[in-house]
Design a protein around this motif. Structure first.
Motif, mmCIF file in Angstrom:
data_model
loop_
_atom_site.group_PDB
_atom_site.id
_atom_site.type_symbol
_atom_site.label_atom_id
_atom_site.label_comp_id
_atom_site.label_asym_id
_atom_site.label_seq_id
_atom_site.Cartn_x
_atom_site.Cartn_y
_atom_site.Cartn_z
ATOM 1 N N MET A 111 -30.050 33.506 -48.826
ATOM 2 C CA MET A 111 -29.200 33.795 -49.988
ATOM 3 C C MET A 111 -29.939 34.626 -51.025
ATOM 4 N N GLY A 112 -31.183 34.261 -51.306
ATOM 5 C CA GLY A 112 -31.967 35.052 -52.250
ATOM 6 C C GLY A 112 -32.181 36.464 -51.762
ATOM 7 N N ALA A 113 -32.488 36.597 -50.463
ATOM 8 C CA ALA A 113 -32.702 37.931 -49.899
ATOM 9 C C ALA A 113 -31.415 38.748 -49.926
ATOM 10 N N SER A 114 -30.281 38.106 -49.624
ATOM 11 C CA SER A 114 -29.008 38.809 -49.654
ATOM 12 C C SER A 114 -28.671 39.277 -51.063
ATOM 13 N N LEU A 115 -28.851 38.404 -52.057
ATOM 14 C CA LEU A 115 -28.573 38.797 -53.435
ATOM 15 C C LEU A 115 -29.457 39.959 -53.853
ATOM 16 N N ALA A 116 -30.738 39.891 -53.530
ATOM 17 C CA ALA A 116 -31.654 40.984 -53.888
ATOM 18 C C ALA A 116 -31.215 42.290 -53.248
ATOM 19 N N TRP A 117 -30.769 42.225 -52.003
ATOM 20 C CA TRP A 117 -30.320 43.427 -51.296
ATOM 21 C C TRP A 117 -29.060 43.999 -51.929
#
Length: 388
Positions: free
Chosen positions: A15-21
């Motif tokens: 989720m964190g990686a998706s939001l950052a992307w």
């Protein structure tokens, strides 16, 4: 590491990686993702990563279906090698004569999923025998079947999303922990980390079972409990073919192919979901868990009685009282949270990141493609959530 950012994301899971992307590719300010260990070190690295889309509520079905699209079309959407294996997925519930009402509930769930575009359908015991002839279905009158669902290789997917975020311009920093959210009055001002303070106008906490301890530093209490959950990897006997993914509540297991000749299985039940300190729990299987797993899966696939236990591990579920996630603005202006996915977070990860992007950019409106209101962090301030 820079000392200022527009948006700090705490937690290096899917989720964190998706939001950052999502934020970085839209060039929405300076985005910094902080992970105290390495990307996918938490739940995203220990998940079974079953991509079921069977839910009893529409918002979670939408999040799961939108995420499935990302996983299923990974090379075109995110970039890099494919991460999804479309094995097919079967969802069972107790359909014994004492639980006949479950059949109607299952039928309603499937109809709702069809409304949002999920190609799920009801199948009879006879169809189950045709789909998976090596399994014993005598205790299941009907089940739900998702022909294009399957599972994901979770660590490469999470790392791939983090690399895509970095390539788009986000800072993705491993080995830096966040232990306090900084505020000034009713406004977030940044975070205090193991490498110093970082000033930021928005902070998004997606740290799984570690989320409530961190939000508490900003005066926000979240009823999220860490539960230890084990999985085992079994070597299948030569005569047992590769099977579909089973979310098999009737048998009390979830299982999926793990690798050629191997199967992952988790055993349900209260005695297999123990509350623990997320910073101090046993990550290895309990003695005898392999035998327990073999006995459990043998109820569904009799040939697995000759399976061999290879290895396993324990991970964490971040559980809420109603087993639904907490997604939304929380407490001081500029603080957002997504946690409490109760063992069903990874499959929704890409879409949760997208929804958080919309929420961070327009807190008063949020995403227009999914209703996040049922997941409000404030719903536990009264007893109304118990009647939903």
């Amino acid at each position: 590491m820079e000392r200022t950012a527009d948006i700090v994301i705490v937690g290096g899971g899917i989720m964190g990686a998706s939001l950052a992307w999502h934020l970085a590719r839209r060039r929405i300010g300076r985005v910094m993702l902080l992970e105290r260990d390495v990307v996918a070190a938490g739940a995203s690295g220990r998940t079974g990563a079953l991509l079921r889309r069977h839910y009893s509520n529409q918002p979670e079905a939408i999040l799961a279906h939108r995420s499935w699209h990302t996983f299923a079309h990974w090379p075109e959407v995110v970039g890099g090698p494919a991460v999804h294996t479309p094995s097919g997925l079967i969802v069972t519930v107790d359909t014994s004569p004492e639980r006949v009402a479950n059949v109607d509930r299952l039928r309603r769930n499937v109809a709702m999923q069809n409304e949002v575009g999920i190609p799920s359908r009801m199948v009879s015991r006879e169809e189950l025998h045709e789909l998976q002839p090596q399994a014993n279905w005598e205790d299941v009158a009907f089940a739900a079947y998702e022909p294009d669902s399957g599972y994901v290789d979770a660590i490469p997917a999470t790392q791939g999303m983090a690399r895509a975020a970095r390539d788009a311009g986000a800072q993705v920093i491993e080995g830096v922990g966040v232990h306090q959210i900084l505020t000034d009055g009713d406004r977030v001002t940044g975070v205090r980390t193991t490498a110093g303070d970082v000033a930021a106008g928005s902070v998004v906490v997606v740290a799984g079972p570690w989320t409530p301890a961190l939000t508490q530093t900003a005066g926000v209490s979240l009823p999220i409990e860490a539960l230890r959950v084990q999985v085992a990897i079994l070597q299948r006997p030569l005569d047992v073919a590769e099977h579909m993914v089973y979310l098999d509540t009737a048998a009390g297991i979830f299982t999926r192919p793990w690798a050629p000749g191997r199967t992952l299985i988790g055993v349900g039940g209260g005695d297999q979901h123990d509350p623990v300190d997320p910073d101090a729990f046993e990550t290895r299987n309990d003695p005898g868990y392999g035998d327990l797993a073999i006995a459990a899966i043998t109820q569904r696939i009799p040939g697995m009685r000759h399976a061999r236990y290879l290895h396993g591990h324990a991970g964490l579920y971040d559980m809420t009282p109603d087993a639904h996630p907490v997604i939304g603005a929380a407490g001081p202006d500029g603080l957002f949270v997504a946690a409490g996915f109760s063992g069903a977070g990874f499959k929704k990860g890409p879409a949760v990141g997208e929804a958080l992007e919309d929420l961070v950019m327009a807190p008063e409106r949020g995403p227009d493609w999914v209703d996040l209101a049922p997941f409000s962090p404030g719903r536990f301030t009264s007893d109304r959530w118990q009647t939903r």
